[in-house]
Design a protein around this motif. Sequence first.
Motif, mmCIF file in Angstrom:
data_model
loop_
_atom_site.group_PDB
_atom_site.id
_atom_site.type_symbol
_atom_site.label_atom_id
_atom_site.label_comp_id
_atom_site.label_asym_id
_atom_site.label_seq_id
_atom_site.Cartn_x
_atom_site.Cartn_y
_atom_site.Cartn_z
ATOM 1 N N ALA A 175 -19.017 -30.133 71.641
ATOM 2 C CA ALA A 175 -17.662 -30.417 71.152
ATOM 3 C C ALA A 175 -17.535 -29.804 69.767
ATOM 4 O O ALA A 175 -18.536 -29.480 69.128
ATOM 5 N N ARG A 176 -16.297 -29.662 69.311
ATOM 6 C CA ARG A 176 -16.081 -29.126 67.958
ATOM 7 C C ARG A 176 -16.800 -29.997 66.924
ATOM 8 O O ARG A 176 -17.418 -29.497 66.001
ATOM 9 N N PHE A 177 -16.719 -31.314 67.121
ATOM 10 C CA PHE A 177 -17.423 -32.240 66.218
ATOM 11 C C PHE A 177 -18.507 -32.940 67.029
ATOM 12 O O PHE A 177 -18.299 -34.017 67.572
ATOM 13 N N ASN A 178 -19.625 -32.255 67.134
ATOM 14 C CA ASN A 178 -20.714 -32.744 67.994
ATOM 15 C C ASN A 178 -21.621 -33.660 67.169
ATOM 16 O O ASN A 178 -22.428 -33.192 66.379
ATOM 17 N N LEU A 179 -21.454 -34.957 67.394
ATOM 18 C CA LEU A 179 -22.345 -35.937 66.742
ATOM 19 C C LEU A 179 -23.288 -36.506 67.797
ATOM 20 O O LEU A 179 -23.799 -37.623 67.662
ATOM 21 N N ALA A 180 -23.476 -35.747 68.869
ATOM 22 C CA ALA A 180 -24.343 -36.195 69.962
ATOM 23 C C ALA A 180 -25.707 -35.526 69.900
ATOM 24 O O ALA A 180 -26.731 -36.171 70.118
ATOM 25 N N SER A 181 -25.731 -34.219 69.611
ATOM 26 C CA SER A 181 -27.004 -33.494 69.636
ATOM 27 C C SER A 181 -27.840 -33.882 68.431
ATOM 28 O O SER A 181 -27.397 -33.721 67.290
ATOM 29 N N SER A 182 -29.045 -34.364 68.709
ATOM 30 C CA SER A 182 -29.902 -34.744 67.587
ATOM 31 C C SER A 182 -30.551 -33.477 67.038
ATOM 32 O O SER A 182 -30.618 -32.460 67.711
ATOM 33 N N GLY A 183 -31.016 -33.551 65.833
ATOM 34 C CA GLY A 183 -31.681 -32.389 65.229
ATOM 35 C C GLY A 183 -30.876 -31.861 64.065
ATOM 36 O O GLY A 183 -29.647 -31.961 64.033
ATOM 37 N N VAL A 184 -31.603 -31.309 63.115
ATOM 38 C CA VAL A 184 -30.972 -30.712 61.935
ATOM 39 C C VAL A 184 -30.301 -29.401 62.350
ATOM 40 O O VAL A 184 -30.837 -28.663 63.188
#
Length: 361
Positions: free
Chosen positions: A20-29
């Motif tokens: 998504a444009r604001f992806n707060l799902a994928s973990s990781g730096v």
Amino acid sequence: MSPRAKGSEYMEWAKTRSQARFNLASSGVAELPLAELPVRLEDLELTGPSFYGYPPLQERLASRAGVSADCVVAATGTSMANHLALAALVEPGDEALIEEPVYGPLVDAASYLGAEIRRFPLRSADGFAVDPAEVEKALSARTRVVVLSNLHNPSSALVDDETLRRVGALAGRVGARVLVDEVYLEALFERAPRSAFHLDPERFVVTSSLTKVYGLGGLRCGWILADAASARRMWRLNDLFASVPAHPAERLAVVALDHLEPIAARAKALLDGNRAALQRFFDGRSDLEVGRLGAGMIAFPRLRRGSVDALCRSLREKHETTVVPGRFFGRAEHFRVSYGCRPETLAGGLERLGAALDGLG
Ligand SMILES: Cc1ncc(COP(=O)(O)O)c(C=O)c1O
């Protein structure tokens, strides 16, 4: 016995539904661009002497961990490291005792390997701390491996050495090993404790990688630390799964390990700033229950009222934002927010998360 897993529901969701444009799902730096890795063309080669490990990479992984190279098994990310470690530790019909909630593929891999899955609970009210008494209750003579993550995915709770020692001693009573997935542990940077492997190399097997903390996901540089005999078994199993890795990735991993200090500094600065921003957001939301953010790059708030699935749907469909629904962790009233992304992505995502929460009514 439940049917063996033949895939990972979470991983499929992550690959097909989390973008998504604001992806707060994928973990990781946030990924480190190749241009920021001081690599020269002459550092690379297509093919090299990588049989049971590429020696320059083995040496670096071993010296960072403070172990001898025969205790290191290189693997394609923590994912393959977990798979190999579990494959070496369990036989079909053995019990694998796994914390709950946990990163789903750990359960799926153990199930796929024919293990019978048992769980011990971590409670939100206790800050998702591991309670050795719960481990003791769920252990049986058939338990071959106890599995936990440190830092914990999804909550980022730290398991301290004393708790790990107690879990190790309990596992020892039934002859089981303890597999600790440490992929997030180095997100403590200079405060990071030594790997659990050092507590008792005959009891603990640990897995990790450069993927999450350093923004180096694409390198797939992962590893297992295990006693030398188990490590040899894992290398032999790897002959069936992956044979040898892509050599250019091994060469790039060597370059990254030789320049890890500035890469870590970049990650730490990003996470410190983002954690403060997320804490401010949580402080302003009475509809969310979550402990103070301490370390790591993920948080696991509980929605006090309303449906997480409705929240996630609204975020995706109306707000171009994703978080991970708690159902993937067996906690339907929670959701996971990752904050390793660029600060502007976090700011935009939190603004939209706030609007979606307000819209739940
Ligand atoms: C606890 C845990 N282990 C392993 C992985 C996979 O890591 P890698 O990208 O190194 O394969 C993840 C990814 O999210 C994770 O959260």
